[in-house]
Design a protein around this motif. Structure first.
Motif, PDB file in Angstrom:
ATOM      1  N   UNK A  63       0.810  -1.227   0.000  1.00 39.42           N
ATOM      2  CA  UNK A  63       0.000   0.000   0.000  1.00 39.42           C
ATOM      3  C   UNK A  63       0.844   1.278   0.000  1.00 39.42           C
ATOM      4  N   UNK A  64       1.886   1.306   0.827  1.00 35.93           N
ATOM      5  CA  UNK A  64       2.701   2.519   0.915  1.00 35.93           C
ATOM      6  C   UNK A  64       3.910   2.495   0.006  1.00 35.93           C
ATOM      7  N   UNK A  65       4.274   1.316  -0.483  1.00 36.34           N
ATOM      8  CA  UNK A  65       5.445   1.228  -1.333  1.00 36.34           C
ATOM      9  C   UNK A  65       6.753   1.216  -0.557  1.00 36.34           C
ATOM     10  N   UNK A  66       6.676   0.922   0.739  1.00 34.13           N
ATOM     11  CA  UNK A  66       7.881   0.825   1.560  1.00 34.13           C
ATOM     12  C   UNK A  66       8.662  -0.425   1.155  1.00 34.13           C
ATOM     13  N   UNK A  67       9.893  -0.516   1.626  1.00 35.22           N
ATOM     14  CA  UNK A  67      10.710  -1.704   1.411  1.00 35.22           C
ATOM     15  C   UNK A  67      10.863  -2.434   2.740  1.00 35.22           C
ATOM     16  N   UNK A  68      10.927  -3.750   2.646  1.00 33.44           N
ATOM     17  CA  UNK A  68      11.209  -4.579   3.805  1.00 33.44           C
ATOM     18  C   UNK A  68      12.720  -4.600   3.970  1.00 33.44           C
ATOM     19  N   UNK A  69      13.207  -4.017   5.041  1.00 37.52           N
ATOM     20  CA  UNK A  69      14.644  -3.889   5.268  1.00 37.52           C
ATOM     21  C   UNK A  69      15.191  -5.113   5.994  1.00 37.52           C
ATOM     22  N   UNK A  70      14.468  -5.569   7.012  1.00 34.96           N
ATOM     23  CA  UNK A  70      14.895  -6.713   7.816  1.00 34.96           C
ATOM     24  C   UNK A  70      13.675  -7.513   8.239  1.00 34.96           C
ATOM     25  N   UNK A  71      13.796  -8.824   8.203  1.00 32.74           N
ATOM     26  CA  UNK A  71      12.785  -9.726   8.754  1.00 32.74           C
ATOM     27  C   UNK A  71      13.542 -10.939   9.294  1.00 32.74           C
TER      28      UNK A  71
ATOM     29  N   UNK B 165      13.005 -16.243  17.596  1.00 31.56           N
ATOM     30  CA  UNK B 165      12.589 -17.326  18.476  1.00 31.56           C
ATOM     31  C   UNK B 165      11.240 -17.060  19.107  1.00 31.56           C
ATOM     32  N   UNK B 166      10.567 -18.131  19.487  1.00 32.75           N
ATOM     33  CA  UNK B 166       9.267 -18.042  20.172  1.00 32.75           C
ATOM     34  C   UNK B 166       8.276 -17.145  19.419  1.00 32.75           C
ATOM     35  N   UNK B 167       8.184 -17.318  18.113  1.00 35.82           N
ATOM     36  CA  UNK B 167       7.251 -16.560  17.262  1.00 35.82           C
ATOM     37  C   UNK B 167       7.510 -15.056  17.240  1.00 35.82           C
ATOM     38  N   UNK B 168       8.668 -14.633  17.685  1.00 39.05           N
ATOM     39  CA  UNK B 168       9.027 -13.214  17.649  1.00 39.05           C
ATOM     40  C   UNK B 168       9.957 -12.987  16.465  1.00 39.05           C
ATOM     41  N   UNK B 169       9.791 -11.812  15.817  1.00 37.75           N
ATOM     42  CA  UNK B 169      10.635 -11.445  14.687  1.00 37.75           C
ATOM     43  C   UNK B 169      11.075 -10.002  14.835  1.00 37.75           C
ATOM     44  N   UNK B 170      12.237  -9.699  14.254  1.00 36.75           N
ATOM     45  CA  UNK B 170      12.721  -8.323  14.147  1.00 36.75           C
ATOM     46  C   UNK B 170      12.387  -7.886  12.731  1.00 36.75           C
TER      47      UNK B 170
END
Length: 131
Positions: free
Chosen positions: A24-32, A36-41
């Motif tokens: 929608x905004x046209x942003x870029x995914x920088x980090x994914x 652990x434990x279903x948590x993501x940065x």
């Protein structure tokens, strides 16, 4: 003194938020990065070299969950600056971004308020050029 490198927005779901910010905004995914434990940065930005980025943090627990979409108490809390207001506005309209109002001219520039996928208020703004 340094600079502001990131802000955090509480989200319900990582993938839902990534999809919205990128499509929608046209942003870029920088980090994914899995943490652990279903948590993501998860970090997105208007462009890969943006000085300030957004950390998409999945809310945990009832207190954080209750704040999704209300982090600024209904006020606009995020400001997306553009160099071409009309092109940015039209692209966002075509992508299905929800706007709270029609674009308007203010003393500081051209602006319109929109909402992210959770209802947080944003300004799309093109600052007025100095005379």
């Amino acid at each position: 003194m340094g600079f502001l490198s990131a802000i955090t927005i509480l989200v319900r779901d990582y993938d839902e938020a990534i999809t919205w910010y990128v499509a929608k905004l046209g942003f870029v995914l920088v980090v994914d990065t899995p943490m652990g434990a279903d948590k993501r940065w998860v970090v997105v930005a208007p462009q890969a070299d943006a000085q300030t980025r957004i950390v998409l943090a999945r809310a945990t627990g009832p207190e954080q969950t209750s704040l999704i979409g209300r982090q600024m108490g209904g006020r606009v809390g995020f400001f997306l600056q553009t160099e071409n207001f009309e092109a940015s506005y039209q692209r966002m309209l075509e992508a299905g971004v929800q706007f709270r109002e029609a674009p308007r001219q203010e003393a500081y520039g051209q602006v319109v308020v929109f909402e992210d996928c959770y209802g947080n208020g944003w300004d799309l703004i093109q600052p007025k050029q100095p005379d």
